[in-house]
Write a protein that holds these residues in place. Structure first.
Motif, PDB file in Angstrom:
ATOM      1  N   LYS A 187       0.833  -1.211   0.000  1.00  0.00           N
ATOM      2  CA  LYS A 187       0.000   0.000   0.000  1.00  0.00           C
ATOM      3  C   LYS A 187       0.866   1.258   0.000  1.00  0.00           C
ATOM      4  N   LYS A 188       1.956   1.238   0.744  1.00  0.00           N
ATOM      5  CA  LYS A 188       2.854   2.396   0.762  1.00  0.00           C
ATOM      6  C   LYS A 188       3.527   2.581  -0.592  1.00  0.00           C
ATOM      7  N   HIS A 189       3.840   1.467  -1.241  1.00  0.00           N
ATOM      8  CA  HIS A 189       4.424   1.560  -2.589  1.00  0.00           C
ATOM      9  C   HIS A 189       3.405   2.157  -3.564  1.00  0.00           C
ATOM     10  N   LEU A 190       2.146   1.782  -3.391  1.00  0.00           N
ATOM     11  CA  LEU A 190       1.092   2.330  -4.246  1.00  0.00           C
ATOM     12  C   LEU A 190       0.963   3.833  -4.030  1.00  0.00           C
ATOM     13  N   ILE A 191       1.049   4.273  -2.773  1.00  0.00           N
ATOM     14  CA  ILE A 191       1.004   5.711  -2.476  1.00  0.00           C
ATOM     15  C   ILE A 191       2.168   6.430  -3.159  1.00  0.00           C
ATOM     16  N   LYS A 192       3.342   5.812  -3.108  1.00  0.00           N
ATOM     17  CA  LYS A 192       4.513   6.405  -3.773  1.00  0.00           C
ATOM     18  C   LYS A 192       4.261   6.568  -5.266  1.00  0.00           C
ATOM     19  N   LEU A 193       3.686   5.542  -5.890  1.00  0.00           N
ATOM     20  CA  LEU A 193       3.392   5.609  -7.320  1.00  0.00           C
ATOM     21  C   LEU A 193       2.353   6.687  -7.628  1.00  0.00           C
ATOM     22  N   LEU A 194       1.354   6.802  -6.756  1.00  0.00           N
ATOM     23  CA  LEU A 194       0.325   7.828  -6.959  1.00  0.00           C
ATOM     24  C   LEU A 194       0.907   9.232  -6.824  1.00  0.00           C
ATOM     25  N   LYS A 195       1.821   9.413  -5.898  1.00  0.00           N
ATOM     26  CA  LYS A 195       2.468  10.721  -5.741  1.00  0.00           C
ATOM     27  C   LYS A 195       3.321  11.042  -6.962  1.00  0.00           C
ATOM     28  N   GLU A 196       3.976  10.011  -7.495  1.00  0.00           N
ATOM     29  CA  GLU A 196       4.756  10.217  -8.723  1.00  0.00           C
ATOM     30  C   GLU A 196       3.834  10.569  -9.887  1.00  0.00           C
ATOM     31  N   GLN A 197       2.674   9.909  -9.930  1.00  0.00           N
ATOM     32  CA  GLN A 197       1.683  10.204 -10.972  1.00  0.00           C
ATOM     33  C   GLN A 197       1.197  11.646 -10.852  1.00  0.00           C
ATOM     34  N   LYS A 198       0.943  12.069  -9.629  1.00  0.00           N
ATOM     35  CA  LYS A 198       0.480  13.442  -9.401  1.00  0.00           C
ATOM     36  C   LYS A 198       1.540  14.447  -9.830  1.00  0.00           C
ATOM     37  N   ALA A 199       2.787  14.163  -9.494  1.00  0.00           N
ATOM     38  CA  ALA A 199       3.881  15.052  -9.890  1.00  0.00           C
ATOM     39  C   ALA A 199       3.989  15.136 -11.410  1.00  0.00           C
ATOM     40  N   SER A 406      -5.603   9.300   0.285  1.00  0.00           N
ATOM     41  CA  SER A 406      -6.219   9.394   1.610  1.00  0.00           C
ATOM     42  C   SER A 406      -6.918   8.092   1.994  1.00  0.00           C
ATOM     43  N   THR A 407      -7.616   7.491   1.027  1.00  0.00           N
ATOM     44  CA  THR A 407      -8.302   6.219   1.284  1.00  0.00           C
ATOM     45  C   THR A 407      -7.299   5.126   1.633  1.00  0.00           C
ATOM     46  N   ILE A 408      -6.199   5.073   0.897  1.00  0.00           N
ATOM     47  CA  ILE A 408      -5.173   4.060   1.157  1.00  0.00           C
ATOM     48  C   ILE A 408      -4.513   4.298   2.512  1.00  0.00           C
ATOM     49  N   GLN A 409      -4.253   5.560   2.850  1.00  0.00           N
ATOM     50  CA  GLN A 409      -3.645   5.880   4.148  1.00  0.00           C
ATOM     51  C   GLN A 409      -4.555   5.461   5.307  1.00  0.00           C
ATOM     52  N   LYS A 410      -5.866   5.625   5.106  1.00  0.00           N
ATOM     53  CA  LYS A 410      -6.818   5.176   6.133  1.00  0.00           C
ATOM     54  C   LYS A 410      -6.790   3.661   6.267  1.00  0.00           C
ATOM     55  N   GLU A 411      -6.672   2.968   5.130  1.00  0.00           N
ATOM     56  CA  GLU A 411      -6.558   1.504   5.156  1.00  0.00           C
ATOM     57  C   GLU A 411      -5.318   1.088   5.947  1.00  0.00           C
ATOM     58  N   ILE A 412      -4.197   1.763   5.686  1.00  0.00           N
ATOM     59  CA  ILE A 412      -2.952   1.447   6.389  1.00  0.00           C
ATOM     60  C   ILE A 412      -3.110   1.675   7.881  1.00  0.00           C
ATOM     61  N   THR A 413      -3.729   2.799   8.255  1.00  0.00           N
ATOM     62  CA  THR A 413      -3.934   3.109   9.669  1.00  0.00           C
ATOM     63  C   THR A 413      -4.777   2.031  10.343  1.00  0.00           C
ATOM     64  N   LEU A 414      -5.858   1.617   9.695  1.00  0.00           N
ATOM     65  CA  LEU A 414      -6.731   0.586  10.260  1.00  0.00           C
ATOM     66  C   LEU A 414      -5.996  -0.741  10.418  1.00  0.00           C
ATOM     67  N   VAL A 415      -5.207  -1.096   9.421  1.00  0.00           N
ATOM     68  CA  VAL A 415      -4.474  -2.362   9.478  1.00  0.00           C
ATOM     69  C   VAL A 415      -3.384  -2.304  10.543  1.00  0.00           C
ATOM     70  N   GLU A 416      -2.725  -1.160  10.671  1.00  0.00           N
ATOM     71  CA  GLU A 416      -1.704  -1.021  11.718  1.00  0.00           C
ATOM     72  C   GLU A 416      -2.326  -1.115  13.106  1.00  0.00           C
ATOM     73  N   GLU A 417      -3.513  -0.523  13.269  1.00  0.00           N
ATOM     74  CA  GLU A 417      -4.217  -0.626  14.547  1.00  0.00           C
ATOM     75  C   GLU A 417      -4.641  -2.062  14.824  1.00  0.00           C
ATOM     76  N   TYR A 418      -5.090  -2.748  13.767  1.00  0.00           N
ATOM     77  CA  TYR A 418      -5.461  -4.152  13.916  1.00  0.00           C
ATOM     78  C   TYR A 418      -4.248  -4.972  14.347  1.00  0.00           C
ATOM     79  N   LYS A 419      -3.090  -4.687  13.742  1.00  0.00           N
ATOM     80  CA  LYS A 419      -1.873  -5.423  14.096  1.00  0.00           C
ATOM     81  C   LYS A 419      -1.517  -5.214  15.569  1.00  0.00           C
ATOM     82  N   LYS A 420      -1.594  -3.972  16.018  1.00  0.00           N
ATOM     83  CA  LYS A 420      -1.300  -3.685  17.427  1.00  0.00           C
ATOM     84  C   LYS A 420      -2.262  -4.415  18.350  1.00  0.00           C
TER      85      LYS A 420
END
Length: 454
Positions: A187-199, A406-420
């Motif tokens: 998911k973080k790699h996807l965010i990186k690609l999206l930021k590159e796309q935006k740039a 933003s949607t992906i970042q929320k997914e990451i946050t939820l999964v990180e909370e689930y892991k904890k």
């Protein structure tokens, strides 16, 4: 979590952070599980660092950590892989697990697990959110100086499941967290690609326009390439109003000793970086303001960050406090042939970022090019209507990308909370994983992931 079963019966552990535990588990003092170790005289071992994010690792892998000021390596303590370390700032981060053998500062307390202990179970337990929540009972000192008191830790209570069960819990968590970590990494790699796309979207629009079928011409600038045939290029200096470029005052002209509680605001880089003129609480009195009045911030000015984070732009609009810029800022006052929003988008492009950064060899930190070079930067000049079209296009396209990020970042946050939560539930016996077995196809993958818990 709901799909995982509980143990058949529980008892009250009488430990606040631990609560109920499986009835066959023990609760014992930490000094039964760990003994303090202070072995010295191994100067040839690799120097280790204790960090709150990576555990105890070679100093070479964590350059920003200062381990010791001493040059007498004979005095450093030997750490074995699987030991635990109470680091100098353990109150915030918990007790660190040693991933390597090496030597570490004598200021650290080294804890060696006993025979009835599976170290990787306690690696999870001592970093779990439930255990961290109880660390306030074990600290000494005040404020930033708070650290875990070793004697309090030794007399504190920890769960002691049967050793085989400890191993099973650790294997379960290795398997689950490795899957979660791979999901997060993707998911973080996807965010990186999206930021590159935006740039790329931004750079394409402000340097090539929106019409892909229009005639193009060479710009004569390597970083710019071709531009639409009807566009012009002009030096930034020619697009500025008279005396429209103002770099902040020299350091000696504006010292922190001049600041007062109330008065004229001193605008800082964060105002441009975070696009918020209300940030900051530095002020100067009226006498100092009159002395530095040529650095005054006015309506419609562009404020630009000039040090560290370079090229972030924010236009002064609406209500704002009368004041000046500091040393790390620049004011630009543009002629009306440049649409303000187009100018801001232009400064977000790779073309401008590359052009205004000092690429001198040997520079430890990126800096803004010299003021004359900055004034000479070539700016695309195009009809105002076209500038507005580009602004509308970029607002729409980048908003779509931002929403996806933003949607992906929320997914990451939820999964990180689930892991904890999963770790906390497993290590404290709230779920029963005794029958868990690592799938055969995953055992090889887990060997590589075993040493890391994010």
């Amino acid at each position: 979590m709901k799909k995982l079963r509980q143990y058949p019966s529980y008892v009250d552990s009488k430990v606040e952070w631990l609560r109920n535990i499986p009835s066959h588990w023990e609760v014992v003092k930490s000094k039964r599980i760990f003994i303090e170790s202070s072995i010295k005289g191994f100067p040839d071992e690799e120097l280790l660092a204790a960090t709150q994010t990576k555990g105890v690792i070679p100093k070479s892998l964590y350059e920003n950590t200062t381990v010791t000021a001493t040059k007498n390596f004979e005095t450093l303590k030997l750490v074995e892989m699987g030991d635990f370390v109470i680091s100098l700032r353990s109150f915030q981060g918990g007790i660190e697990y040693a991933h390597y053998r090496g030597i570490i500062s004598p200021a650290y307390t080294i804890l060696k697990p006993q025979e009835e202990v599976t170290p990787k179970y306690y690696r999870y337990l001592l970093k779990s959110k439930r255990y961290i929540s109880g660390l306030t009972l074990l600290v000494t000192g005040i404020r930033e100086g708070q650290n875990i008191d070793t004697s309090k830790f030794k007399d504190s209570y920890l769960p002691l499941p049967p050793k085989e069960e400890q191993t099973n819990i650790a294997n379960f968590l290795d398997y689950k967290t490795e899957k979660i970590n791979r999901f997060i990494k993707k998911k973080k790699h996807l965010i990186k690609l999206l930021k590159e796309q935006k740039a790329a979207i931004i750079n394409q629009a402000v340097t090539k326009g929106l019409n892909q079928n229009i005639a193009m011409k060479e710009s004569g600038i390597e970083w710019l390439g071709e531009i639409p045939n009807h566009w012009k290029l002009d030096k930034l200096s020619r697009l500025l109003k008279p005396k429209g470029l103002i770099r902040g005052p020299f350091g000696s002209a504006l010292k922190t000793s001049f600041f007062v509680k109330k008065g004229y605001k001193v605008y800082e880089q964060k105002n441009a970086i975070y696009k918020d003129l209300t940030l900051g609480d530095s002020y100067i009195d009226s006498e100092k303001f009159e002395e530095l009045k040529r650095f005054e911030v006015k309506l419609n000015d562009f404020l630009m960050s000039c040090s560290g984070t370079i090229g972030e732009l924010h236009q002064v609009k609406g209500d704002f406090k009368k004041g000046i810029i500091n040393q790390a800022m620049m004011i630009m006052r543009m002629k009306k042939i440049i649409h303000p929003d187009f100018f801001i988008w232009l400064f977000r492009s790779e073309y401008i970022k590359t052009t205004i950064l000092d690429s001198s060899k040997g520079s430890a930190m990126k800096n803004l090019v010299g003021i004359n070079e900055f004034k000479a930067v070539k700016i695309p000049v195009l009809p105002l209507d076209e500038q507005k079209e580009i602004v509308s296009h970029l607002e729409y396209e980048t908003e779509k990308v931002n929403k996806t990020i933003s949607t992906i970042q929320k997914e990451i946050t939820l999964v990180e909370e689930y892991k904890k939560a999963l770790i906390a539930e497993a290590v404290t016996g709230k779920i029963d994983v005794r029958d868990f077995h690592v799938p055969l196809e995953n055992k090889r993958q887990l060997k590589g992931a075993e040493a890391t818990v994010n």
